[in-house]
Scaffold this motif. Structure first.
Motif, PDB file in Angstrom:
ATOM      1  N   VAL A  71       0.161  -4.577   3.454  1.00 46.74           N
ATOM      2  CA  VAL A  71      -1.234  -4.326   3.103  1.00 46.74           C
ATOM      3  C   VAL A  71      -1.811  -3.306   4.079  1.00 46.74           C
ATOM      4  O   VAL A  71      -1.522  -3.352   5.270  1.00 46.74           O
ATOM      5  N   PHE A  72      -2.620  -2.384   3.579  1.00 46.06           N
ATOM      6  CA  PHE A  72      -3.162  -1.346   4.449  1.00 46.06           C
ATOM      7  C   PHE A  72      -4.663  -1.158   4.228  1.00 46.06           C
ATOM      8  O   PHE A  72      -5.237  -1.603   3.233  1.00 46.06           O
ATOM      9  N   TYR A  73      -5.268  -0.496   5.203  1.00 45.33           N
ATOM     10  CA  TYR A  73      -6.677  -0.096   5.144  1.00 45.33           C
ATOM     11  C   TYR A  73      -6.725   1.340   4.664  1.00 45.33           C
ATOM     12  O   TYR A  73      -5.930   2.173   5.103  1.00 45.33           O
ATOM     13  N   ILE A  74      -7.626   1.649   3.736  1.00 45.40           N
ATOM     14  CA  ILE A  74      -7.727   3.002   3.213  1.00 45.40           C
ATOM     15  C   ILE A  74      -9.124   3.548   3.437  1.00 45.40           C
ATOM     16  O   ILE A  74     -10.120   2.825   3.291  1.00 45.40           O
ATOM     17  N   GLU A  75      -9.182   4.819   3.813  1.00 43.97           N
ATOM     18  CA  GLU A  75     -10.462   5.495   4.028  1.00 43.97           C
ATOM     19  C   GLU A  75     -10.448   6.781   3.213  1.00 43.97           C
ATOM     20  O   GLU A  75      -9.471   7.535   3.236  1.00 43.97           O
ATOM     21  N   GLY A 100      -5.444  -1.764   0.144  1.00 42.06           N
ATOM     22  CA  GLY A 100      -4.386  -1.476  -0.812  1.00 42.06           C
ATOM     23  C   GLY A 100      -3.102  -2.113  -0.335  1.00 42.06           C
ATOM     24  O   GLY A 100      -3.038  -2.632   0.789  1.00 42.06           O
ATOM     25  N   PHE A 101      -2.070  -2.084  -1.174  1.00 35.99           N
ATOM     26  CA  PHE A 101      -0.768  -2.609  -0.736  1.00 35.99           C
ATOM     27  C   PHE A 101       0.358  -1.869  -1.435  1.00 35.99           C
ATOM     28  O   PHE A 101       0.201  -1.308  -2.517  1.00 35.99           O
ATOM     29  N   PHE A 102       1.524  -1.868  -0.762  1.00 35.25           N
ATOM     30  CA  PHE A 102       2.684  -1.127  -1.237  1.00 35.25           C
ATOM     31  C   PHE A 102       3.429  -1.902  -2.327  1.00 35.25           C
ATOM     32  O   PHE A 102       3.584  -3.120  -2.256  1.00 35.25           O
TER      33      PHE A 102
END
Length: 514
Positions: free
Chosen positions: A186-190, A204-206
Motif C-alpha cells: 500500500v502506498f501514499y499518492i500525491e 493506492g496499492f500494487f
C-alpha cells in the motif's frame, strides 16, 4: 502568480505484501542435522533439515520439491539483483539440481540470512538461516504460509507433513499478520496540478510487482502528474494510467519501477455481512494505517454504483486504500464515508477492476481532457447544485473554488468584491449568467479572466429568456488552466443597499454540443 488553487484531501484504499526480512548482525548459530524421519502425505522424504535453537529448519528448495504435485505446491525463484526469494503458491517447483541431498552428520554454522522473501507478492517477516550457501527456514513458518499441517510424533521421532485433500484454503490471519504481510503493498499518492503545485493526496496499492496499481479516479482528478511514496519511504513517479472508469471511480496506474510488493486479490462476490475486514491506507496523510471492522452490508448502490458498506474507519486521504479479508486478500478499494452518519463507510468491490480495459496508456493531460468532457455532460443544470457563498472571499487570494455547473447564491456588500475561481481542463468557452431582484443590480459588474491576465471579459446586461434583466458573460478559453470570476460594484453603494445575487456557471469544452 498568486496561488489560489483547489486543495483536495481525498479518501481511502489498501493493499497487501509480504517480506521475509532478516535480523541485522547476529552471532552465528549452531545447526545440528535433524535426526527425525520426514514424511510428506505418508511418503518418506530425505529433506535436508537442521535443528537450530529448538526448531527444525528446512532447505526451502527441498520442501518445494517434496510438495510438487500436491495441492500445496509452490515454486521457488531467486532474484539476484534484489537479493529476494520469490515464492508463488499453486505453481510447480522447477528443480535446479542438488535437491533432497542428505546432509552430513556434523554440526554446521548457521548465519542469519540477509535475503528478503516475497510470497505471492506479499512480504513475509520470518527469520531464515544460511547454511553452506543455502537458505533454511523454520518448517512451521513456511507451512503456515501455505496452510499445511505439520505433526510431530515424539515417540517415533517423525515429522509428518500433510497437505490434505481438495482445494487449498487460506487460514485466518491476525491483525498483526495482515499488517506485516500487506502494508508494504500500500502506498501514499500525491498529485500535482497544471503548474506543478500539490493538488491532492490519497492511497493506492500494487496489483503486481511491475508497478501496476489501483486507486480511486477522484484522487487523480484534474492532476497533471503524480508521485507515490512506498512504505519504506522511497518515492516513484506515476507514468500514467492504463485503465480507468470515471463514474465507477477507479483508475489503474503504471508506476515507474519494478520489484514492488503487491496484494493477492480475493473475490468480493463472496463477502457476507458480518464478516471481519481490515483497511490499510493513508488517512490524513498518515501512511500505512490499519483499521479493522466488519462488513455492514453488500451491494449498497449509490449513484448506480455498487459499494461494500463497512465499519472500518475511513478518513480524508484513505481513498484508494485496500480493503482486506481475514486471509490478507484485497477484496475492495476504500473510497468514501458519509459524514452525516456514524461508521457509514464504503469501498468499491475488487471484482470491478476486472471490467476495466487496460490495453491503452493515457497520459495525465489526456485524462484531464477526458474528465473535463465527462464532467460537462454530468454537470448540474441551473439551480440543481446550489452553492452558498463562503466568506471570506473578498480577496483574490481567498477565492472560492466552483465545480462545473454550480449555481452560487451570494450577497454583495458595499465596497466589496466576491471572488471565485474555476478550472478549465481544455480549450472551450466559460459561460456565466447572473440574476438579482435588487433595485441597484445595475450597479453590479461581473468579470472573468485567466490567472495570468492574458484574457478577460466583462459581463453585459441583457434580457434573459424569462424576460428578466440579467448579466451575461462569455469568455473564450484558449488553453487549460485556472480562471478567475469576480463580482463587484461599479460605484459605491450604501451599506443598506447590499445586493443579493445568484449566478450559474458552466464550462463548455471544445468540440462538445451545447
Amino acid at each position: 502568480m498568486i496561488n489560489i488553487k483547489k486543495r483536495y484531501v481525498t479518501l481511502i484504499v489498501a493493499c497487501v505484501c509480504i517480506f521475509l526480512t532478516s535480523v541485522t548482525v547476529q552471532a552465528a548459530m549452531e545447526a545440528k542435522p535433524t535426526t527425525s524421519k520426514i514424511y510428506v502425505n505418508g511418503e518418506e522424504k530425505k529433506c535436508a533439515a537442521y535443528y537450530i535453537n529448538g526448531n527444525n529448519y528446512f532447505k526451502l528448495r527441498d520442501l518445494a520439491y517434496a510438495l510438487n504435485g500436491t495441492n500445496r505446491e509452490f515454486s521457488v525463484k531467486w532474484d539476484n539483483q534484489k537479493k529476494t526469494v520469490l515464492l508463488t503458491s499453486g505453481e510447480s517447483y522447477t528443480p535446479i539440481g542438488n535437491e533432497m541431498e542428505p546432509v552430513e552428520n556434523i554440526s554446521r554454522s548457521a548465519n542469519v540470512t540477509s535475503s528478503n522473501i516475497l510470497v505471492d507478492g506479499q512480504t513475509l517477516k520470518v527469520q531464515g538461516y544460511n547454511i553452506g550457501g543455502n537458505n533454511y527456514f523454520k518448517l512451521r513458518d513456511i507451512t503456515n504460509i501455505f496452510n499445511i499441517s505439520v505433526i510431530w510424533n515424539g515417540k517415533t521421532n517423525t515429522i509428518h507433513i500433510e497437505t490434505g485433500q481438495g482445494e487449498q484454503t487460506e487460514r485466518v490471519l491476525s491483525a498483526k499478520e495482515i499488517y506485516d504481510r500487506c502494508s508494504d503493498a500500500v502506498f501514499y499518492i500525491e498529485t500535482y496540478d497544471i503548474d506543478g503545485d500539490v493538488l491532492s493526496s490519497g492511497s493506492g496499492f500494487f496489483l503486481d510487482s511491475d508497478g501496476k496499481a489501483v486507486t480511486n479516479f477522484h484522487v487523480l482528478q484534474d492532476s497533471y502528474s503524480a508521485k507515490i511514496t512506498t512504505a519504506d519511504g522511497n518515492r516513484f513517479a506515476v507514468k500514467g494510467v492504463i485503465g480507468y472508469d470515471i463514474k465507477g471511480d477507479l483508475a489503474i496506474l503504471q508506476i515507474d519501477g519494478s520489484g514492488f510488493a503487491y496484494l493477492s486479490l480475493g473475490d468480493s462476490d463472496e463477502l457476507t455481512s458480518g464478516e471481519k475486514i481490515y483497511t490499510i491506507s493513508s488517512p490524513m496523510g498518515l501512511s500505512n494505517t490499519i483499521s479493522e471492522g466488519i462488513v455492514s452490508g453488500i451491494n449498497r448502490t449509490i449513484g448506480d454504483i455498487p459499494y461494500i458498506q463497512i465499519t472500518a474507519a475511513i478518513s480524508h486521504g484513505s481513498s484508494g486504500g485496500a480493503l482486506l479479508n481475514e486471509k490478507g486478500q484485497a477484496v475492495g478499494i476504500t473510497s468514501a464515508g458519509l459524514a452525516e452518519g456514524q461508521n457509514l463507510n464504503f469501498a468499491i468491490p475488487i471484482n470491478a477492476i476486472s471490467t476495466l480495459n487496460t490495453d491503452t496508456f493515457y497520459s495525465f493531460s489526456e485524462l484531464v481532457v477526458e474528465y473535463t468532457i465527462y464532467s460537462y455532460y454530468e454537470r448540474a443544470k441551473p439551480f440543481e447544485n446550489v452553492v452558498m457563498e463562503q466568506e471570506p472571499n473578498d480577496l483574490f487570494e481567498t477565492s472560492q473554488f466552483l465545480e462545473n455547473g454550480s449555481s452560487v447564491i451570494g450577497t454583495m456588500q458595499a465596497n466589496e468584491l466576491d471572488n471565485y475561481y474555476v478550472f478549465c481542463g481544455s480549450p472551450g468557452v466559460l459561460e456565466l449568467y447572473c440574476y438579482s431582484d435588487a433595485e441597484n443590480f445595475d450597479k453590479m459588474a461581473v468579470l472573468a479572466e485567466d490567472l495570468y491576465g492574458k484574457v478577460e471579459t466583462l459581463g453585459k446586461f441583457v434580457e434573459m429568456e424569462d424576460g428578466k434583466k440579467g448579466m451575461y458573460l462569455l469568455l473564450p478559453v484558449l488553453e487549460p488552466g485556472y480562471y478567475h470570476i469576480m463580482l463587484g460594484t461599479e460605484e459605491k453603494i450604501q451599506k443598506e443597499e447590499a445586493i443579493e445575487y445568484i449566478f450559474y456557471y458552466q464550462f463548455i469544452p471544445e468540440g462538445v454540443e451545447w
